[in-house]
Scaffold this motif. Structure first.
Motif, PDB file in Angstrom:
ATOM      1  N   GLU A   8      21.531  30.028 112.444  1.00 44.86           N
ATOM      2  CA  GLU A   8      22.392  29.145 113.238  1.00 44.86           C
ATOM      3  C   GLU A   8      21.669  27.841 113.571  1.00 44.86           C
ATOM      4  N   CYS A   9      20.372  27.943 113.869  1.00 44.13           N
ATOM      5  CA  CYS A   9      19.586  26.732 114.139  1.00 44.13           C
ATOM      6  C   CYS A   9      19.604  25.824 112.916  1.00 44.13           C
ATOM      7  N   GLN A  15      18.893  32.280 119.921  1.00 49.21           N
ATOM      8  CA  GLN A  15      19.699  31.721 118.828  1.00 49.21           C
ATOM      9  C   GLN A  15      19.090  32.133 117.487  1.00 49.21           C
ATOM     10  N   VAL A  44      18.970  24.570 121.567  1.00 53.91           N
ATOM     11  CA  VAL A  44      19.369  25.946 121.288  1.00 53.91           C
ATOM     12  C   VAL A  44      18.763  26.872 122.335  1.00 53.91           C
ATOM     13  N   THR A  82      14.875  34.746 115.588  1.00 51.74           N
ATOM     14  CA  THR A  82      15.377  33.858 116.627  1.00 51.74           C
ATOM     15  C   THR A  82      14.461  32.666 116.862  1.00 51.74           C
TER      16      THR A  82
END
Length: 146
Positions: free
Chosen positions: A92-93, A88, A84, A3
């Motif tokens: 995805e970032c 996250q 973000v 994350t």
């Protein structure tokens, strides 16, 4: 490391670099050069007003014939800042950065700025994870054939 929060915790030098909207572009460039970063958040009080990148400077100052000594950051900054959440996932970032063609993402949690991650930070972590997975697979394969 999965994350944005995990990445922020592991980053070397997790300082947040910022300038005010009324700073000159030259002042912002000096901050960015001193810190060896390609972007700085534009913060007024506790509010993120925008982000200023080297790309903004080149395209909105140099190409338009303005000067960095007299142009204010507020005149050329990118006002719509994507960010973000701490939870996250890094993939995805990376997808956001790739799709939106940006290199820096602030991480916001509970209404406050926690840090900024760059595409370089994300790629470094992805490469590290892939190397780890490869070494685990190699270990498994070599251990399974003996």
């Amino acid at each position: 490391m999965d994350t944005a929060r995990d990445l922020l915790k592991s980053k070397i030098g997790s300082d947040i670099f910022s300038v005010t909207p009324d700073a000159t572009v030259l002042e912002a460039l000096k901050v960015m050069a001193e810190r060896n970063v390609g972007a700085a958040l534009v913060i007024s009080g506790d509010q993120i007003e925008g982000i200023l990148s080297e790309r903004d400077i080149v395209r909105k100052v140099d190409l338009l014939g303005k000067t960095s000594a007299t142009t204010r950051v507020r005149e050329i900054m990118t006002e719509k800042v994507l960010y973000v959440a701490p939870n996250q996932p890094l993939d995805e970032c990376m997808a956001i950065m790739t799709e939106k063609r940006i290199r820096h993402l602030p991480v916001m949690g509970s209404g406050r700025l926690l840090g900024v991650i760059s595409i370089g930070d994300v790629l470094r972590e992805v490469i590290h994870e892939q190397k780890f997975m490869l070494s685990q697979l190699e270990h498994y394969i070599s251990g399974g054939t003996q």
